[in-house]
Design an enzyme around this catalytic site. Structure first.
Site, PDB file in Angstrom:
ATOM      1  N   ASP A 197       0.813  -1.222   0.000  1.00 19.66           N
ATOM      2  CA  ASP A 197       0.000   0.000   0.000  1.00 19.66           C
ATOM      3  C   ASP A 197       0.847   1.272   0.000  1.00 19.66           C
ATOM      4  OD1 ASP A 197       1.070  -0.006   2.514  1.00 19.66           O
ATOM      5  OD2 ASP A 197      -0.836  -0.151   3.586  1.00 19.66           O
ATOM      6  N   GLY A 198       2.161   1.133  -0.080  1.00 19.80           N
ATOM      7  CA  GLY A 198       3.032   2.304  -0.174  1.00 19.80           C
ATOM      8  C   GLY A 198       3.590   2.758   1.164  1.00 19.80           C
ATOM      9  N   ASP A 242      29.348  26.365  -8.895  1.00 15.00           N
ATOM     10  CA  ASP A 242      28.097  26.692  -8.203  1.00 15.00           C
ATOM     11  C   ASP A 242      27.839  25.613  -7.160  1.00 15.00           C
ATOM     12  OD1 ASP A 242      25.869  28.157  -7.562  1.00 15.00           O
ATOM     13  OD2 ASP A 242      24.883  27.932  -9.509  1.00 15.00           O
ATOM     14  N   HIS A 273      21.763  31.489   2.202  1.00 17.60           N
ATOM     15  CA  HIS A 273      21.639  32.764   1.491  1.00 17.60           C
ATOM     16  C   HIS A 273      20.885  33.734   2.383  1.00 17.60           C
ATOM     17  CE1 HIS A 273      19.838  35.053  -2.169  1.00 17.60           C
ATOM     18  NE2 HIS A 273      20.866  35.680  -1.675  1.00 17.60           N
ATOM     19  N   LYS A 290      22.397  37.187 -11.956  1.00 14.19           N
ATOM     20  CA  LYS A 290      21.343  36.303 -12.464  1.00 14.19           C
ATOM     21  C   LYS A 290      19.980  36.814 -12.025  1.00 14.19           C
ATOM     22  CE  LYS A 290      20.391  32.099 -10.560  1.00 14.19           C
ATOM     23  NZ  LYS A 290      20.683  30.717 -10.186  1.00 14.19           N
ATOM     24  N   ASP A 308      26.039  33.603 -10.205  1.00 16.94           N
ATOM     25  CA  ASP A 308      25.155  34.575  -9.539  1.00 16.94           C
ATOM     26  C   ASP A 308      25.769  34.995  -8.211  1.00 16.94           C
ATOM     27  OD1 ASP A 308      24.695  32.432  -7.803  1.00 16.94           O
ATOM     28  OD2 ASP A 308      22.752  31.938  -8.688  1.00 16.94           O
ATOM     29  N   GLN A 337      14.478  27.363  -0.391  1.00 16.02           N
ATOM     30  CA  GLN A 337      13.160  27.967  -0.097  1.00 16.02           C
ATOM     31  C   GLN A 337      13.280  28.706   1.228  1.00 16.02           C
ATOM     32  OE1 GLN A 337      11.444  27.461  -2.783  1.00 16.02           O
ATOM     33  NE2 GLN A 337      13.032  26.013  -3.383  1.00 16.02           N
TER      34      GLN A 337
HETATM   35  C1  R5P Z   1      20.732  29.126  -6.650  1.00 13.18           C
HETATM   36  O1  R5P Z   1      21.004  30.253  -6.352  1.00 13.18           O
HETATM   37  C2  R5P Z   1      21.751  28.047  -6.697  1.00 13.18           C
HETATM   38  O2  R5P Z   1      22.974  28.500  -6.212  1.00 13.18           O
HETATM   39  C3  R5P Z   1      21.926  27.498  -8.104  1.00 13.18           C
HETATM   40  O3  R5P Z   1      22.452  28.501  -8.944  1.00 13.18           O
HETATM   41  C4  R5P Z   1      20.612  27.023  -8.655  1.00 13.18           C
HETATM   42  O4  R5P Z   1      19.943  26.252  -7.705  1.00 13.18           O
HETATM   43  C5  R5P Z   1      20.813  26.229  -9.909  1.00 13.18           C
HETATM   44  O5  R5P Z   1      19.568  25.825 -10.374  1.00 13.18           O
HETATM   45  P1  R5P Z   1      19.349  25.371 -11.871  1.00 13.18           P
HETATM   46  O6  R5P Z   1      20.391  24.334 -12.160  1.00 13.18           O
HETATM   47  O7  R5P Z   1      17.951  24.810 -11.891  1.00 13.18           O
HETATM   48  O8  R5P Z   1      19.466  26.583 -12.734  1.00 13.18           O
END
Ligand code: R5P
Length: 308
Positions: free
Chosen positions: A40-41, A222, A133, A195, A172, A99
């Protein structure tokens, strides 16, 4: 106190290589947890190792987190039920950290909600470069002690060995924290672009200054590659400007949808990531730093001090 390294499904390789790290607090053994879904998951867990009086290190990277959360919370509760004296979590990738605000009315700050779900079950948390962030430090959202491992030294080492005459590019402002640290350690120049994100798959990235690129290999750095639109946009600028083929480095290789295909078709010469999320691009191993952070987390754990 014994240390039991207990991987959730998909984390076995990392757990095994962690066990080979001398920094790990010992004596350390591998634990076994069988996880399966009922028809059932619902989730069925069975602990196959003795954890009575032990320190348990749950190993669970948290990309695609929703399906992983219930097994992880159950595992934390299960090992306590069976007498674990301390329960920590190594989550090389910590989900939901992007988020970190209400971008639109009606939204929730799910970075906080996720932390509220995990924290009560953990004596400590170790993670690699979470997306800090608008939330400046993990203790602003996590109630348990949290330690952050930085991938920068390992990335800088990799660049120094693999890329002649690099220039690092952060796509960014948020990436500056990682790019600047890697550049300082590798003693190479860097630049950070601007960005604007218009949607999950729509980003605009500014162009780098061609004068900085002459004679150098661009290395995009990144924290996360998710859809890869951020890196792909940057690669397209570089290609249009006639820069050398670029190397892309991500700490966390989330690689949603056709991210790999998009990077290849945008002209990436090489795509490399750290081993926080299992992916074919994993070339930069972080176990040594993870084990050191686990040792420090255990040494300062309130529960540990109580036991001693
Ligand atoms: C956001 O600020 C992160 O540092 C990455 O630049 C971002 O999550 C990359 O997302 P995507 O690969 O979907 O462009």
């Amino acid at each position: 106190m014994n240390t039991v390294i207990l991987p959730l499904p998909g984390n076995e390789v990392l757990a095994n290589s962690l066990l080979m790290q001398p920094a790990l607090p010992g004596p350390a053994v591998r634990g076994e947890l069988a996880v399966r879904a009922f028809p059932d998951g619902e989730t069925h867990l069975r602990l196959l190792s003795n954890v009575e009086g032990a320190r348990v290190v749950l190993v669970a990277t948290l990309d695609r987190p929703d399906a992983k959360l219930v097994p992880l919370l159950f595992a934390a509760l299960l090992v306590r039920d069976y007498g674990a004296a301390e329960v920590g979590l190594l989550a090389p990738y910590l989900a939901y950290m992007r988020q970190d605000t209400r971008f639109n009315p009606g939204e929730g700050v799910t970075a906080r909600y996720f932390a509220k779900l995990l924290s009560p079950h953990l004596d400590w948390l170790v993670t690699i470069d979470p997306h800090l962030h608008r939330i400046a430090a993990l203790d602003q959202v996590y109630d348990c002690p949290a330690r952050v491992v930085h991938a920068a030294p390992a990335i800088a080492e990799w660049i120094a060995t693999e890329v002649p005459m690099p220039i690092l590019i952060g796509p960014d402002g948020e990436s500056e924290q990682w790019v600047a640290e890697v550049a300082a350690l590798a003693r190479v120049p860097y630049t950070v672009l601007g960005k604007v994100r218009h949607g999950d798959r729509l980003v605009e990235v500014s162009s780098p200054d061609m004068a900085q690129l002459v004679g150098r290999t661009p290395v995009l750095v990144d924290d996360i590659v998710s859809t890869a639109h951020t890196m792909a946009e940057t690669l397209l600028h570089l290609r249009q400007m006639g820069a050398k083929p670029a190397v892309c480095i991500a700490v966390h290789a989330i690689f949603a949808e056709d991210a790999a295909g998009m990077l290849a078709s945008s002209g990436a010469a090489r795509v490399v990531s750290c081993n926080t999320v299992s992916h074919p691009s994993n070339e930069i191993a972080l176990e040594r730093w993870m084990a050191e952070a686990i040792r420090e987390a255990c040494a300062s754990s309130p529960r540990m001090r109580q036991v001693d």
